[in-house]
Enzyme design. Structure first.
Site, PDB file in Angstrom:
ATOM      1  N   PRO A   2       0.827  -1.208   0.000  1.00 11.22           N
ATOM      2  CA  PRO A   2       0.000   0.000   0.000  1.00 11.22           C
ATOM      3  C   PRO A   2       0.863   1.261   0.000  1.00 11.22           C
ATOM      4  O   PRO A   2       1.878   1.327   0.697  1.00 11.22           O
ATOM      5  CB  PRO A   2      -0.800  -0.131   1.299  1.00 11.22           C
ATOM      6  CG  PRO A   2      -0.825  -1.588   1.590  1.00 11.22           C
ATOM      7  CD  PRO A   2       0.492  -2.112   1.109  1.00 11.22           C
ATOM      8  N   GLU A   3       0.463   2.232  -0.793  1.00  9.87           N
ATOM      9  CA  GLU A   3       1.223   3.472  -0.924  1.00  9.87           C
ATOM     10  C   GLU A   3       0.491   4.605  -0.205  1.00  9.87           C
ATOM     11  O   GLU A   3      -0.529   4.395   0.448  1.00  9.87           O
ATOM     12  CB  GLU A   3       1.465   3.755  -2.403  1.00  9.87           C
ATOM     13  CG  GLU A   3       2.179   2.579  -3.076  1.00  9.87           C
ATOM     14  CD  GLU A   3       2.551   2.793  -4.532  1.00  9.87           C
ATOM     15  OE1 GLU A   3       2.789   3.957  -4.927  1.00  9.87           O
ATOM     16  OE2 GLU A   3       2.606   1.798  -5.271  1.00  9.87           O
ATOM     17  N   LYS A  50       4.183   5.847   4.205  1.00  7.62           N
ATOM     18  CA  LYS A  50       3.609   4.507   4.311  1.00  7.62           C
ATOM     19  C   LYS A  50       3.425   4.063   5.763  1.00  7.62           C
ATOM     20  O   LYS A  50       3.185   2.874   6.014  1.00  7.62           O
ATOM     21  CB  LYS A  50       4.498   3.506   3.569  1.00  7.62           C
ATOM     22  CG  LYS A  50       4.638   3.789   2.079  1.00  7.62           C
ATOM     23  CD  LYS A  50       5.532   2.750   1.411  1.00  7.62           C
ATOM     24  CE  LYS A  50       5.708   3.051  -0.073  1.00  7.62           C
ATOM     25  NZ  LYS A  50       6.546   2.025  -0.742  1.00  7.62           N
ATOM     26  N   ARG A 237      12.246  -3.624  -7.300  1.00 13.80           N
ATOM     27  CA  ARG A 237      10.846  -3.730  -7.736  1.00 13.80           C
ATOM     28  C   ARG A 237      10.792  -3.654  -9.260  1.00 13.80           C
ATOM     29  O   ARG A 237      11.644  -3.033  -9.893  1.00 13.80           O
ATOM     30  CB  ARG A 237      10.005  -2.573  -7.149  1.00 13.80           C
ATOM     31  CG  ARG A 237      10.050  -2.441  -5.646  1.00 13.80           C
ATOM     32  CD  ARG A 237       9.466  -3.648  -4.927  1.00 13.80           C
ATOM     33  NE  ARG A 237       8.091  -3.903  -5.305  1.00 13.80           N
ATOM     34  CZ  ARG A 237       7.046  -3.260  -4.772  1.00 13.80           C
ATOM     35  NH1 ARG A 237       7.209  -2.316  -3.865  1.00 13.80           N
ATOM     36  NH2 ARG A 237       5.818  -3.580  -5.148  1.00 13.80           N
TER      37      ARG A 237
END
Length: 247
Positions: A2-3, A50, A237
């Site tokens: 989640p950002e 975050k 990523r």
């Protein structure tokens, strides 16, 4: 993972439902010491990038980082038992939130809380346009490729993989190179606008006219020009880039 838009949405929803109430705080799973917080007044819930911070009266803060797998479940039926695996359950007068599978859920004293916050860069949803100069300077002064720098939470807080892909596409910037101060300021402006849209929509919004669509993120082809999207691992990523629209 989640950002920032998702964490700010969690903070807003839980603040509206629970702040100003004496809470029942438990750990059905048993992996969080809830005793210092149980029966205390929740004063506030704030998102910093975050991270979530819960401020209680006469008790330490609670720090939550969802990590890759963490999520919340809300119920308005306080009689329902907590789901198995719940690390922390916050129950107020009308609603309860169960935290499941976070990477961090811990108490923080004031010094540890301040150290955590001090280690984070500006958050587009906290400082908005006012943070433009500092944010641009931080990003432009990094010698790393911008695709790596955007994931460095000490430079900007709250940007993750999806926002990295979409913001760099909107700015027309290839993630493999550093950016100038002008480009960094443009990226910040885009982040401020689009993360606000994402906060309200509850998802990444990089095209307000098609909020459910993405330009390059997890797409085989660019939605603008149709070129094959290039993908590879950058800073741990997967990065997605249009070789035509991003230079």
């Amino acid at each position: 993972m989640p950002e920032a838009h998702a964490l700010h949405r969690h903070a807003r929803d839980q603040r509206e439902a629970l702040a100003g109430q004496v809470l029942s705080v438990t750990s059905p799973q048993g992996r969080f010491d809830a005793a210092p917080f149980d029966g205390h007044l929740l004063q506030d819930v704030q998102a910093w990038g975050k991270h979530l911070l819960y401020a209680f009266d006469d008790a330490p803060d609670v720090h939550v980082h969802l990590g890759l797998k963490g999520f919340f479940l809300r119920t308005d039926d306080l009689g329902l038992p907590a789901r198995g695996g719940t690390r922390m359950r916050l129950a107020g007068e009308r609603a309860a939130f169960s935290l499941i599978a976070p990477s961090r859920c811990e108490g923080l004293d004031a010094a540890a809380r301040d150290e955590l916050i001090a280690g984070l860069g500006p958050d587009p949803l906290r400082v908005g346009e006012a943070g433009r100069e500092e944010a641009a300077e931080r990003l432009a002064s990094s010698r790393a490729a911008v695709g790596a720098a955007l994931l460095d939470q000490s430079l900007w807080a709250g940007i993750g993989n999806a926002w990295r892909a979409e913001l760099l596409f909107l700015a027309g910037i290839d993630p493999t190179r550093p950016v100038t101060a002008v480009e960094a300021a443009l990226l910040w402006d885009l982040a401020v606008v689009h993360l606000r849209l994402g906060l309200e929509a509850g998802q990444v919004v990089s095209d307000p006219s098609a909020p459910d669509e993405r330009w390059v993120y997890k797409r085989p082809t660019c939605r603008r020009c149709g070129s094959p999207v290039r993908s590879w691992t950058l800073a741990g990523r997967v990065a997605w880039v249009c070789p035509v629209d991003q230079r």
